[in-house]
Design a protein around this motif. Structure first.
Motif, PDB file in Angstrom:
ATOM      1  N   SER A   1       7.183  -2.180  -4.405  1.00  0.00           N
ATOM      2  CA  SER A   1       7.283  -0.801  -4.873  1.00  0.00           C
ATOM      3  C   SER A   1       6.391   0.123  -4.054  1.00  0.00           C
ATOM      4  O   SER A   1       6.796   1.232  -3.690  1.00  0.00           O
ATOM      5  CB  SER A   1       6.914  -0.747  -6.352  1.00  0.00           C
ATOM      6  N   LEU A   2       5.180  -0.316  -3.734  1.00  0.00           N
ATOM      7  CA  LEU A   2       4.275   0.496  -2.934  1.00  0.00           C
ATOM      8  C   LEU A   2       4.840   0.738  -1.536  1.00  0.00           C
ATOM      9  O   LEU A   2       4.717   1.840  -0.988  1.00  0.00           O
ATOM     10  CB  LEU A   2       2.910  -0.183  -2.858  1.00  0.00           C
ATOM     11  N   TYR A   3       5.473  -0.261  -0.952  1.00  0.00           N
ATOM     12  CA  TYR A   3       6.115  -0.085   0.354  1.00  0.00           C
ATOM     13  C   TYR A   3       7.198   0.992   0.284  1.00  0.00           C
ATOM     14  O   TYR A   3       7.256   1.878   1.133  1.00  0.00           O
ATOM     15  CB  TYR A   3       6.711  -1.414   0.829  1.00  0.00           C
ATOM     16  N   PHE A   4       8.062   0.932  -0.746  1.00  0.00           N
ATOM     17  CA  PHE A   4       9.120   1.924  -0.867  1.00  0.00           C
ATOM     18  C   PHE A   4       8.574   3.313  -1.183  1.00  0.00           C
ATOM     19  O   PHE A   4       9.130   4.320  -0.746  1.00  0.00           O
ATOM     20  CB  PHE A   4      10.141   1.505  -1.924  1.00  0.00           C
ATOM     21  N   ILE A   5       7.489   3.392  -1.929  1.00  0.00           N
ATOM     22  CA  ILE A   5       6.874   4.685  -2.217  1.00  0.00           C
ATOM     23  C   ILE A   5       6.400   5.337  -0.922  1.00  0.00           C
ATOM     24  O   ILE A   5       6.661   6.520  -0.670  1.00  0.00           O
ATOM     25  CB  ILE A   5       5.698   4.520  -3.210  1.00  0.00           C
ATOM     26  N   ILE A   6       5.714   4.574  -0.103  1.00  0.00           N
ATOM     27  CA  ILE A   6       5.226   5.104   1.167  1.00  0.00           C
ATOM     28  C   ILE A   6       6.381   5.527   2.056  1.00  0.00           C
ATOM     29  O   ILE A   6       6.350   6.600   2.680  1.00  0.00           O
ATOM     30  CB  ILE A   6       4.329   4.061   1.868  1.00  0.00           C
ATOM     31  N   GLU A   7       7.427   4.716   2.123  1.00  0.00           N
ATOM     32  CA  GLU A   7       8.582   5.053   2.955  1.00  0.00           C
ATOM     33  C   GLU A   7       9.314   6.300   2.436  1.00  0.00           C
ATOM     34  O   GLU A   7       9.720   7.144   3.218  1.00  0.00           O
ATOM     35  CB  GLU A   7       9.554   3.873   3.017  1.00  0.00           C
ATOM     36  N   LEU A   8       9.487   6.404   1.131  1.00  0.00           N
ATOM     37  CA  LEU A   8      10.211   7.553   0.588  1.00  0.00           C
ATOM     38  C   LEU A   8       9.440   8.856   0.751  1.00  0.00           C
ATOM     39  O   LEU A   8      10.042   9.913   0.919  1.00  0.00           O
ATOM     40  CB  LEU A   8      10.548   7.329  -0.886  1.00  0.00           C
ATOM     41  N   PHE A   9       8.117   8.805   0.702  1.00  0.00           N
ATOM     42  CA  PHE A   9       7.339  10.021   0.892  1.00  0.00           C
ATOM     43  C   PHE A   9       7.343  10.498   2.345  1.00  0.00           C
ATOM     44  O   PHE A   9       6.988  11.634   2.616  1.00  0.00           O
ATOM     45  CB  PHE A   9       5.900   9.832   0.409  1.00  0.00           C
ATOM     46  N   THR A  10       7.735   9.650   3.289  1.00  0.00           N
ATOM     47  CA  THR A  10       7.783  10.073   4.689  1.00  0.00           C
ATOM     48  C   THR A  10       9.050  10.848   5.020  1.00  0.00           C
ATOM     49  O   THR A  10       9.095  11.535   6.033  1.00  0.00           O
ATOM     50  CB  THR A  10       7.676   8.869   5.645  1.00  0.00           C
ATOM     51  N   TYR A  11      10.089  10.763   4.186  1.00  0.00           N
ATOM     52  CA  TYR A  11      11.340  11.461   4.453  1.00  0.00           C
ATOM     53  C   TYR A  11      11.346  12.823   3.768  1.00  0.00           C
ATOM     54  O   TYR A  11      10.913  12.963   2.631  1.00  0.00           O
ATOM     55  CB  TYR A  11      12.539  10.658   3.937  1.00  0.00           C
TER      56      TYR A  11
END
Length: 81
Positions: A23-33
């Motif tokens: 979940s933390l990985y996806f949170i970081i990735e989604l905040f970059t877009y």
């Protein structure tokens, strides 16, 4: 076998930790877009912001972390008495 001594609670905590890391990985990735562009079959563009999904995952991550810390602290003080 090592797995015979694991309690269901321990297995649940391990699963929760793994889920939180993913979940933390996806949170970081989604905040970059800034936005996600999708193309529909009809040729139209569908533009959406991933921020709402990122905030939902962030809240889930924080609640899971809070739940785990409460349980760990509770078990620590119960075992001390």
């Amino acid at each position: 076998m090592v797995y015979n001594n694991l309690k269901p609670r321990t297995i649940f905590y391990l699963f929760l930790i793994i889920f939180n890391l993913v979940s933390l990985y996806f949170i970081i990735e989604l905040f970059t877009y800034d936005e996600i562009v999708g193309y529909l079959i009809t040729g139209e563009k569908k533009i959406g912001s991933p921020r709402a999904r990122a905030y939902l995952l962030l809240i889930t991550f924080l609640l899971n972390l809070y739940f785990m810390m409460v349980e760990v602290i509770e078990n620590f003080f119960i075992n001390k008495m």
